[in-house]
Design an enzyme around this catalytic site. Structure first.
Site, PDB file in Angstrom:
ATOM      1  N   TYR A  98      -6.162 -17.173   8.829  1.00 29.31           N
ATOM      2  CA  TYR A  98      -5.166 -16.191   9.275  1.00 29.31           C
ATOM      3  C   TYR A  98      -4.292 -16.791  10.376  1.00 29.31           C
ATOM      4  O   TYR A  98      -3.055 -16.729  10.307  1.00 29.31           O
ATOM      5  CB  TYR A  98      -5.906 -14.935   9.758  1.00 29.31           C
TER       6      TYR A  98
ATOM      7  N   ALA B  28       0.849  -1.198   0.000  1.00 30.09           N
ATOM      8  CA  ALA B  28       0.000   0.000   0.000  1.00 30.09           C
ATOM      9  C   ALA B  28       0.880   1.242   0.000  1.00 30.09           C
ATOM     10  O   ALA B  28       2.022   1.215   0.443  1.00 30.09           O
ATOM     11  CB  ALA B  28      -0.896  -0.003   1.236  1.00 30.09           C
TER      12      ALA B  28
ATOM     13  N   SER C 146      -3.392  -7.748  21.350  1.00 28.84           N
ATOM     14  CA  SER C 146      -4.162  -6.682  20.696  1.00 28.84           C
ATOM     15  C   SER C 146      -3.401  -5.384  20.917  1.00 28.84           C
ATOM     16  O   SER C 146      -3.426  -4.839  22.027  1.00 28.84           O
ATOM     17  CB  SER C 146      -5.558  -6.567  21.316  1.00 28.84           C
ATOM     18  N   SER C 147      -2.732  -4.915  19.870  1.00 28.46           N
ATOM     19  CA  SER C 147      -1.908  -3.714  20.029  1.00 28.46           C
ATOM     20  C   SER C 147      -2.582  -2.531  19.358  1.00 28.46           C
ATOM     21  O   SER C 147      -2.552  -2.375  18.125  1.00 28.46           O
ATOM     22  CB  SER C 147      -0.499  -3.954  19.465  1.00 28.46           C
TER      23      SER C 147
ATOM     24  N   GLY D  75       1.374  -8.169   5.660  1.00 30.41           N
ATOM     25  CA  GLY D  75       0.481  -9.270   5.331  1.00 30.41           C
ATOM     26  C   GLY D  75      -0.949  -8.966   5.721  1.00 30.41           C
ATOM     27  O   GLY D  75      -1.267  -7.888   6.233  1.00 30.41           O
ATOM     28  N   VAL D  76      -1.804  -9.951   5.455  1.00 35.09           N
ATOM     29  CA  VAL D  76      -3.205  -9.859   5.854  1.00 35.09           C
ATOM     30  C   VAL D  76      -3.255  -9.981   7.376  1.00 35.09           C
ATOM     31  O   VAL D  76      -2.643 -10.896   7.945  1.00 35.09           O
ATOM     32  CB  VAL D  76      -3.996 -11.014   5.183  1.00 35.09           C
TER      33      VAL D  76
ATOM     34  N   SER E 261       0.687 -14.015  15.956  1.00 32.84           N
ATOM     35  CA  SER E 261      -0.571 -13.516  16.515  1.00 32.84           C
ATOM     36  C   SER E 261      -1.128 -14.477  17.555  1.00 32.84           C
ATOM     37  O   SER E 261      -0.887 -15.698  17.486  1.00 32.84           O
ATOM     38  CB  SER E 261      -1.588 -13.360  15.379  1.00 32.84           C
ATOM     39  N   ASN E 262      -1.905 -13.923  18.456  1.00 35.73           N
ATOM     40  CA  ASN E 262      -2.630 -14.776  19.421  1.00 35.73           C
ATOM     41  C   ASN E 262      -3.575 -15.739  18.702  1.00 35.73           C
ATOM     42  O   ASN E 262      -4.017 -16.719  19.307  1.00 35.73           O
ATOM     43  CB  ASN E 262      -3.393 -13.894  20.418  1.00 35.73           C
TER      44      ASN E 262
HETATM   45  P1  NAI Z   1      -2.329  -3.802   9.237  1.00 36.59           P
HETATM   46  O1  NAI Z   1      -3.331  -4.570   8.443  1.00 36.59           O
HETATM   47  O2  NAI Z   1      -2.692  -2.420   9.631  1.00 36.59           O
HETATM   48  O3  NAI Z   1      -0.933  -3.761   8.455  1.00 36.59           O
HETATM   49  C1  NAI Z   1      -0.484  -4.803   7.629  1.00 36.59           C
HETATM   50  C2  NAI Z   1       0.178  -4.184   6.420  1.00 36.59           C
HETATM   51  O4  NAI Z   1       0.606  -5.253   5.551  1.00 36.59           O
HETATM   52  C3  NAI Z   1      -0.768  -3.277   5.615  1.00 36.59           C
HETATM   53  O5  NAI Z   1      -0.226  -1.978   5.489  1.00 36.59           O
HETATM   54  C4  NAI Z   1      -0.880  -3.965   4.273  1.00 36.59           C
HETATM   55  O6  NAI Z   1      -0.951  -3.067   3.167  1.00 36.59           O
HETATM   56  C5  NAI Z   1       0.393  -4.804   4.229  1.00 36.59           C
HETATM   57  N1  NAI Z   1       0.243  -5.924   3.314  1.00 36.59           N
HETATM   58  C6  NAI Z   1      -0.834  -6.741   3.152  1.00 36.59           C
HETATM   59  N2  NAI Z   1      -0.631  -7.594   2.142  1.00 36.59           N
HETATM   60  C7  NAI Z   1       0.602  -7.332   1.656  1.00 36.59           C
HETATM   61  C8  NAI Z   1       1.352  -7.865   0.586  1.00 36.59           C
HETATM   62  N3  NAI Z   1       0.892  -8.869  -0.182  1.00 36.59           N
HETATM   63  N4  NAI Z   1       2.568  -7.349   0.351  1.00 36.59           N
HETATM   64  C9  NAI Z   1       3.057  -6.338   1.115  1.00 36.59           C
HETATM   65  N5  NAI Z   1       2.386  -5.778   2.125  1.00 36.59           N
HETATM   66  C10 NAI Z   1       1.156  -6.271   2.388  1.00 36.59           C
HETATM   67  O7  NAI Z   1      -1.988  -4.678  10.524  1.00 36.59           O
HETATM   68  P2  NAI Z   1      -1.307  -4.226  11.898  1.00 36.59           P
HETATM   69  O8  NAI Z   1      -2.362  -4.116  12.911  1.00 36.59           O
HETATM   70  O9  NAI Z   1      -0.407  -3.089  11.668  1.00 36.59           O
HETATM   71  O10 NAI Z   1      -0.470  -5.521  12.244  1.00 36.59           O
HETATM   72  C11 NAI Z   1       0.877  -5.657  11.821  1.00 36.59           C
HETATM   73  C12 NAI Z   1       1.265  -7.118  11.930  1.00 36.59           C
HETATM   74  O11 NAI Z   1       1.091  -7.559  13.261  1.00 36.59           O
HETATM   75  C13 NAI Z   1       0.430  -8.041  11.053  1.00 36.59           C
HETATM   76  O12 NAI Z   1       1.248  -9.079  10.550  1.00 36.59           O
HETATM   77  C14 NAI Z   1      -0.584  -8.615  12.016  1.00 36.59           C
HETATM   78  O13 NAI Z   1      -1.015  -9.899  11.589  1.00 36.59           O
HETATM   79  C15 NAI Z   1       0.222  -8.669  13.291  1.00 36.59           C
HETATM   80  N6  NAI Z   1      -0.623  -8.586  14.479  1.00 36.59           N
HETATM   81  C16 NAI Z   1      -1.193  -7.394  14.829  1.00 36.59           C
HETATM   82  C17 NAI Z   1      -1.979  -7.304  15.951  1.00 36.59           C
HETATM   83  C18 NAI Z   1      -2.547  -6.013  16.431  1.00 36.59           C
HETATM   84  O14 NAI Z   1      -3.170  -6.002  17.488  1.00 36.59           O
HETATM   85  N7  NAI Z   1      -2.383  -4.891  15.722  1.00 36.59           N
HETATM   86  C19 NAI Z   1      -2.280  -8.510  16.765  1.00 36.59           C
HETATM   87  C20 NAI Z   1      -1.641  -9.710  16.289  1.00 36.59           C
HETATM   88  C21 NAI Z   1      -0.833  -9.727  15.187  1.00 36.59           C
HETATM   89  C1  15L Z   2      -4.784  -9.860  15.359  1.00 35.49           C
HETATM   90  O1  15L Z   2      -4.069 -10.769  15.004  1.00 35.49           O
HETATM   91  C2  15L Z   2      -5.168  -8.765  14.433  1.00 35.49           C
HETATM   92  O2  15L Z   2      -4.133  -8.454  13.521  1.00 35.49           O
HETATM   93  C3  15L Z   2      -5.599  -7.493  15.163  1.00 35.49           C
HETATM   94  O3  15L Z   2      -6.219  -6.636  14.234  1.00 35.49           O
HETATM   95  C4  15L Z   2      -6.532  -7.815  16.322  1.00 35.49           C
HETATM   96  O4  15L Z   2      -7.710  -8.351  15.811  1.00 35.49           O
HETATM   97  C5  15L Z   2      -5.863  -8.810  17.249  1.00 35.49           C
HETATM   98  O5  15L Z   2      -5.382  -9.951  16.580  1.00 35.49           O
HETATM   99  C6  15L Z   2      -6.780  -9.311  18.367  1.00 35.49           C
HETATM  100  O6  15L Z   2      -6.914 -10.513  18.524  1.00 35.49           O
HETATM  101  O7  15L Z   2      -7.322  -8.465  19.086  1.00 35.49           O
END
Ligand code: NAI
Ligand code: 15L
Length: 272
Positions: A145, A44, A174-175, A82-83, A120-121
Protein backbone atom coordinates in the site's frame (compact mmCIF):
# COMPACT_ATOMS: atom_id res chain seq x y z
CA UNK A 1 -7.63 32.59 8.12
CA UNK A 2 -7.65 32.35 4.34
CA UNK A 3 -4.45 32.25 2.37
CA UNK A 4 -4.10 35.63 0.61
CA UNK A 5 -2.53 33.74 -2.30
CA UNK A 6 -5.64 31.66 -2.72
CA UNK A 7 -7.42 32.91 -5.84
CA UNK A 8 -10.63 31.59 -7.41
CA UNK A 9 -12.83 29.75 -4.92
CA UNK A 10 -15.26 27.86 -7.09
CA UNK A 11 -14.60 25.32 -9.80
CA UNK A 12 -17.15 24.55 -12.49
CA UNK A 13 -16.82 20.75 -12.07
CA UNK A 14 -14.74 18.96 -9.42
CA UNK A 15 -14.23 15.19 -9.46
CA UNK A 16 -14.08 13.36 -6.13
CA UNK A 17 -12.96 9.72 -6.38
CA UNK A 18 -13.43 7.38 -3.44
CA UNK A 19 -16.61 9.30 -2.66
CA UNK A 20 -18.26 6.33 -0.91
CA UNK A 21 -15.38 5.93 1.54
CA UNK A 22 -14.78 7.36 4.98
CA UNK A 23 -13.14 10.59 3.87
CA UNK A 24 -15.18 10.69 0.66
CA UNK A 25 -18.40 10.97 2.68
CA UNK A 26 -16.90 13.78 4.73
CA UNK A 27 -15.61 15.69 1.71
CA UNK A 28 -18.80 15.13 -0.29
CA UNK A 29 -20.43 17.54 2.10
CA UNK A 30 -17.51 19.85 2.76
CA UNK A 31 -16.28 20.38 -0.80
CA UNK A 32 -19.71 21.36 -2.14
CA UNK A 33 -19.13 25.09 -1.62
CA UNK A 34 -16.05 24.90 -3.85
CA UNK A 35 -17.69 23.55 -7.01
CA UNK A 36 -20.75 24.27 -9.11
CA UNK A 37 -20.93 20.54 -9.74
CA UNK A 38 -19.27 17.86 -7.61
CA UNK A 39 -18.84 14.66 -9.63
CA UNK A 40 -18.84 11.77 -7.14
CA UNK A 41 -17.29 8.47 -8.09
CA UNK A 42 -16.57 5.10 -6.49
CA UNK A 43 -16.64 1.40 -7.33
CA UNK A 44 -18.86 0.88 -4.29
CA UNK A 45 -22.45 1.97 -4.09
CA UNK A 46 -23.15 5.29 -2.47
CA UNK A 47 -26.16 7.34 -1.63
CA UNK A 48 -27.25 7.96 -5.21
CA UNK A 49 -29.84 10.54 -4.13
CA UNK A 50 -27.87 13.40 -5.57
CA UNK A 51 -28.29 16.76 -3.97
CA UNK A 52 -28.15 20.01 -5.87
CA UNK A 53 -24.81 20.42 -7.59
CA UNK A 54 -23.94 16.71 -7.39
CA UNK A 55 -23.65 13.97 -9.98
CA UNK A 56 -22.72 10.32 -9.42
CA UNK A 57 -20.54 8.45 -11.93
CA UNK A 58 -19.66 4.90 -10.76
CA UNK A 59 -16.24 3.75 -11.97
CA UNK A 60 -13.59 1.10 -11.39
CA UNK A 61 -10.25 2.90 -11.31
CA UNK A 62 -8.59 -0.17 -12.85
CA UNK A 63 -10.62 0.37 -16.05
CA UNK A 64 -8.69 2.85 -18.19
CA UNK A 65 -11.53 3.67 -20.57
CA UNK A 66 -13.99 4.17 -17.76
CA UNK A 67 -11.59 6.53 -15.96
CA UNK A 68 -11.07 8.47 -19.18
CA UNK A 69 -14.81 9.04 -19.44
CA UNK A 70 -15.01 9.85 -15.73
CA UNK A 71 -12.46 12.65 -15.95
CA UNK A 72 -13.83 14.23 -19.14
CA UNK A 73 -15.33 17.63 -18.43
CA UNK A 74 -13.76 18.05 -14.97
CA UNK A 75 -11.66 21.05 -13.93
CA UNK A 76 -9.81 19.45 -11.01
CA UNK A 77 -9.60 16.07 -9.29
CA UNK A 78 -9.48 15.09 -5.64
CA UNK A 79 -8.23 11.51 -5.89
CA UNK A 80 -9.15 9.53 -2.78
CA UNK A 81 -10.21 6.28 -4.44
CA UNK A 82 -8.37 3.01 -4.02
CA UNK A 83 -7.29 0.43 -1.50
CA UNK A 84 -6.67 2.32 1.74
CA UNK A 85 -5.00 -0.34 3.90
CA UNK A 86 -2.31 -3.00 3.45
CA UNK A 87 -3.58 -5.69 1.05
CA UNK A 88 -2.10 -8.30 -1.31
CA UNK A 89 -0.10 -6.75 -4.13
CA UNK A 90 -2.53 -7.80 -6.88
CA UNK A 91 -5.36 -5.78 -5.27
CA UNK A 92 -3.13 -2.77 -4.72
CA UNK A 93 -1.87 -3.01 -8.30
CA UNK A 94 -5.35 -2.74 -9.80
CA UNK A 95 -6.93 -0.04 -7.67
CA UNK A 96 -3.93 2.11 -6.72
CA UNK A 97 -1.10 1.63 -9.18
CA UNK A 98 -3.11 1.25 -12.38
CA UNK A 99 -5.74 3.54 -10.90
CA UNK A 100 -3.46 6.51 -10.30
CA UNK A 101 -1.89 6.11 -13.75
CA UNK A 102 -5.34 6.10 -15.34
CA UNK A 103 -6.31 9.26 -13.45
CA UNK A 104 -3.23 11.16 -14.70
CA UNK A 105 -3.51 9.85 -18.25
CA UNK A 106 -7.12 11.00 -18.34
CA UNK A 107 -6.12 14.35 -16.82
CA UNK A 108 -3.53 14.79 -19.56
CA UNK A 109 -5.96 13.84 -22.32
CA UNK A 110 -8.71 16.12 -21.03
CA UNK A 111 -6.60 19.11 -20.00
CA UNK A 112 -7.17 18.89 -16.24
CA UNK A 113 -4.49 21.02 -14.59
CA UNK A 114 -4.84 20.32 -10.84
CA UNK A 115 -4.96 17.07 -8.87
CA UNK A 116 -5.04 16.57 -5.13
CA UNK A 117 -3.65 13.10 -4.46
CA UNK A 118 -4.46 11.32 -1.21
CA UNK A 119 -1.03 9.91 -0.45
CA UNK A 120 -0.27 8.48 2.96
CA UNK A 121 2.14 8.51 5.86
CA UNK A 122 2.84 4.90 4.84
CA UNK A 123 5.24 6.18 2.15
CA UNK A 124 7.57 6.95 5.07
CA UNK A 125 6.25 4.33 7.49
CA UNK A 126 9.57 2.64 8.20
CA UNK A 127 11.07 5.70 9.86
CA UNK A 128 11.21 5.48 13.63
CA UNK A 129 8.90 7.66 15.68
CA UNK A 130 12.00 9.32 17.12
CA UNK A 131 12.92 10.69 13.66
CA UNK A 132 11.79 14.02 12.25
CA UNK A 133 11.18 14.39 8.54
CA UNK A 134 10.37 17.03 6.02
CA UNK A 135 8.93 16.45 2.56
CA UNK A 136 12.39 15.85 1.08
CA UNK A 137 13.26 12.84 3.24
CA UNK A 138 13.83 9.69 1.22
CA UNK A 139 10.70 7.57 1.21
CA UNK A 140 10.61 4.33 3.19
CA UNK A 141 7.29 2.66 2.28
CA UNK A 142 6.03 0.15 4.81
CA UNK A 143 4.17 -2.26 2.50
CA UNK A 144 2.51 -2.70 -0.90
CA UNK A 145 0.00 0.00 0.00
CA UNK A 146 2.78 2.44 0.92
CA UNK A 147 4.64 1.50 -2.25
CA UNK A 148 1.55 2.32 -4.31
CA UNK A 149 1.31 5.77 -2.71
CA UNK A 150 5.02 6.29 -3.34
CA UNK A 151 4.41 5.39 -6.99
CA UNK A 152 1.51 7.84 -7.05
CA UNK A 153 3.78 10.64 -5.83
CA UNK A 154 6.26 9.77 -8.59
CA UNK A 155 3.48 9.78 -11.18
CA UNK A 156 2.41 13.21 -9.91
CA UNK A 157 5.96 14.56 -10.24
CA UNK A 158 6.32 13.08 -13.74
CA UNK A 159 3.04 14.53 -15.00
CA UNK A 160 4.09 17.93 -13.66
CA UNK A 161 7.56 17.81 -15.22
CA UNK A 162 6.32 16.43 -18.54
CA UNK A 163 2.86 17.98 -18.92
CA UNK A 164 2.58 20.76 -16.34
CA UNK A 165 -0.26 19.11 -14.42
CA UNK A 166 0.02 20.39 -10.85
CA UNK A 167 -0.54 18.16 -7.83
CA UNK A 168 -0.54 18.41 -4.11
CA UNK A 169 0.23 15.00 -2.64
CA UNK A 170 -1.13 14.96 0.89
CA UNK A 171 0.64 12.40 3.06
CA UNK A 172 -2.40 11.98 5.26
CA UNK A 173 -1.60 10.87 8.78
CA UNK A 174 -4.75 9.50 10.44
CA UNK A 175 -7.96 11.31 9.53
CA UNK A 176 -10.78 10.12 11.72
CA UNK A 177 -13.24 11.87 14.03
CA UNK A 178 -10.67 11.47 16.83
CA UNK A 179 -7.30 9.78 17.37
CA UNK A 180 -7.87 6.08 18.06
CA UNK A 181 -4.59 5.23 19.81
CA UNK A 182 -1.31 6.69 21.11
CA UNK A 183 0.34 6.71 17.68
CA UNK A 184 -2.48 8.80 16.29
CA UNK A 185 -1.83 11.47 18.91
CA UNK A 186 1.00 12.42 16.51
CA UNK A 187 -0.61 11.56 13.16
CA UNK A 188 -4.18 12.80 13.65
CA UNK A 189 -5.76 15.11 11.08
CA UNK A 190 -9.17 16.48 12.02
CA UNK A 191 -11.88 16.68 9.39
CA UNK A 192 -11.92 20.45 9.77
CA UNK A 193 -8.18 20.68 9.07
CA UNK A 194 -8.51 18.18 6.22
CA UNK A 195 -11.13 20.40 4.62
CA UNK A 196 -9.01 23.55 5.02
CA UNK A 197 -6.03 21.74 3.54
CA UNK A 198 -8.11 20.55 0.57
CA UNK A 199 -9.19 24.12 -0.09
CA UNK A 200 -5.54 25.27 -0.09
CA UNK A 201 -4.56 22.39 -2.37
CA UNK A 202 -7.27 23.25 -4.88
CA UNK A 203 -6.93 27.03 -4.97
CA UNK A 204 -3.33 28.03 -4.21
CA UNK A 205 -2.32 29.52 -7.58
CA UNK A 206 0.98 27.69 -8.08
CA UNK A 207 1.78 24.37 -6.42
CA UNK A 208 3.89 22.50 -9.04
CA UNK A 209 4.16 19.13 -7.25
CA UNK A 210 3.95 19.85 -3.56
CA UNK A 211 4.16 17.21 -0.86
CA UNK A 212 2.46 18.11 2.40
CA UNK A 213 1.95 16.11 5.57
CA UNK A 214 -1.71 15.96 6.50
CA UNK A 215 -1.69 16.48 10.25
CA UNK A 216 -3.40 18.75 12.72
CA UNK A 217 -1.53 21.06 15.11
CA UNK A 218 -0.71 18.12 17.40
CA UNK A 219 1.74 18.56 20.26
CA UNK A 220 4.23 15.81 19.42
CA UNK A 221 4.68 15.58 15.66
CA UNK A 222 7.26 13.82 13.51
CA UNK A 223 6.78 15.86 10.35
CA UNK A 224 7.81 19.33 9.21
CA UNK A 225 5.65 21.12 6.63
CA UNK A 226 8.01 24.02 5.91
CA UNK A 227 8.48 22.82 2.30
CA UNK A 228 4.74 23.32 1.77
CA UNK A 229 4.51 26.74 3.44
CA UNK A 230 3.28 28.30 0.17
CA UNK A 231 -0.03 26.48 0.68
CA UNK A 232 -0.67 28.66 3.72
CA UNK A 233 -2.13 25.68 5.60
CA UNK A 234 -2.51 26.50 9.29
CA UNK A 235 -4.20 23.65 11.15
CA UNK A 236 -6.64 24.68 13.89
CA UNK A 237 -7.19 21.45 15.81
CA UNK A 238 -4.96 19.38 18.07
CA UNK A 239 -5.12 15.80 19.33
CA UNK A 240 -4.31 17.10 22.85
CA UNK A 241 -8.00 17.38 23.71
CA UNK A 242 -8.22 13.58 23.40
CA UNK A 243 -5.07 12.76 25.42
CA UNK A 244 -6.79 11.64 28.59
CA UNK A 245 -9.11 9.32 26.70
CA UNK A 246 -6.29 7.84 24.58
CA UNK A 247 -3.95 7.39 27.52
CA UNK A 248 -6.65 5.49 29.41
CA UNK A 249 -6.04 2.68 26.90
CA UNK A 250 -3.73 -0.19 27.96
CA UNK A 251 -0.06 0.72 27.38
CA UNK A 252 1.62 -0.44 24.17
CA UNK A 253 4.64 -2.76 24.60
CA UNK A 254 7.99 -1.12 23.76
CA UNK A 255 8.63 -3.68 20.99
CA UNK A 256 5.21 -3.24 19.38
CA UNK A 257 5.51 -1.69 15.88
CA UNK A 258 2.86 0.82 16.98
CA UNK A 259 5.39 2.19 19.46
CA UNK A 260 8.41 2.07 17.15
CA UNK A 261 7.56 3.00 13.58
CA UNK A 262 5.76 5.99 12.12
CA UNK A 263 3.67 3.56 10.03
CA UNK A 264 2.75 1.56 13.15
CA UNK A 265 1.16 -1.85 12.56
CA UNK A 266 1.33 -1.51 8.75
CA UNK A 267 5.07 -2.30 9.00
CA UNK A 268 4.27 -5.82 10.23
CA UNK A 269 1.38 -6.85 7.98
CA UNK A 270 1.68 -9.61 5.39
CA UNK A 271 3.18 -11.45 3.65
CA UNK A 272 -0.16 -12.52 2.25
P1 NAI B 1 -11.76 4.23 2.31
O1 NAI B 1 -11.24 2.84 2.14
O2 NAI B 1 -12.86 4.43 3.28
O3 NAI B 1 -12.21 4.81 0.89
C1 NAI B 1 -11.59 4.46 -0.32
C2 NAI B 1 -12.66 4.32 -1.37
O4 NAI B 1 -12.03 3.92 -2.60
C3 NAI B 1 -13.71 3.25 -1.02
O5 NAI B 1 -15.01 3.80 -1.02
C4 NAI B 1 -13.55 2.21 -2.10
O6 NAI B 1 -14.78 1.61 -2.52
C5 NAI B 1 -12.90 3.01 -3.23
N1 NAI B 1 -12.19 2.13 -4.14
C6 NAI B 1 -11.39 1.07 -3.84
N2 NAI B 1 -10.98 0.45 -4.95
C7 NAI B 1 -11.52 1.13 -5.99
C8 NAI B 1 -11.48 0.95 -7.39
N3 NAI B 1 -10.79 -0.05 -7.96
N4 NAI B 1 -12.16 1.82 -8.16
C9 NAI B 1 -12.86 2.84 -7.60
N5 NAI B 1 -12.95 3.05 -6.29
C10 NAI B 1 -12.28 2.19 -5.48
O7 NAI B 1 -10.51 5.15 2.69
P2 NAI B 1 -10.49 6.60 3.35
O8 NAI B 1 -10.13 6.45 4.76
O9 NAI B 1 -11.72 7.33 3.00
O10 NAI B 1 -9.25 7.24 2.62
C11 NAI B 1 -9.40 7.98 1.42
C12 NAI B 1 -8.04 8.09 0.76
O11 NAI B 1 -7.13 8.72 1.64
C13 NAI B 1 -7.43 6.75 0.38
O12 NAI B 1 -6.72 6.89 -0.84
C14 NAI B 1 -6.45 6.48 1.50
O13 NAI B 1 -5.37 5.67 1.05
C15 NAI B 1 -6.01 7.89 1.85
N6 NAI B 1 -5.58 8.00 3.24
C16 NAI B 1 -6.50 7.98 4.24
C17 NAI B 1 -6.10 8.10 5.55
C18 NAI B 1 -7.08 8.18 6.68
O14 NAI B 1 -6.64 8.37 7.81
N7 NAI B 1 -8.39 8.06 6.46
C19 NAI B 1 -4.66 8.18 5.90
C20 NAI B 1 -3.78 8.16 4.76
C21 NAI B 1 -4.24 8.09 3.48
C1 15L C 1 -3.69 5.16 6.08
O1 15L C 1 -3.04 5.33 5.07
C2 15L C 1 -5.01 4.47 6.05
O2 15L C 1 -5.72 4.75 4.87
C3 15L C 1 -5.88 4.81 7.26
O3 15L C 1 -6.96 3.91 7.30
C4 15L C 1 -5.07 4.77 8.55
O4 15L C 1 -4.65 3.47 8.77
C5 15L C 1 -3.88 5.69 8.43
O5 15L C 1 -3.11 5.45 7.28
C6 15L C 1 -2.92 5.61 9.62
O6 15L C 1 -1.74 5.40 9.41
O7 15L C 1 -3.39 5.79 10.75
Amino acid sequence: MSNPNTAARKLPRLLLTGAAGGLGKVLRERLKPYADILRLSDIAGMDAATGPGEEVVPCNLADKQAVDALVAGCDAIVHLGGVSVERPFEEVLEANIKGVFHIYEAARRHGVKRVVFASSNHVIGFYKQSEHLDAHAARRPDGYYGLSKSFGEDVAQFYFDRYGIETVSIRIGSSFPEPLNRRMMSTWLSYRDLTTLMEKCLFTPEVKHTVVYGMSANKDVWWDNSAAAHLGFVPQDSSEVFREKVEAQPPVAADDPNAIYQGGAFTAQGPF
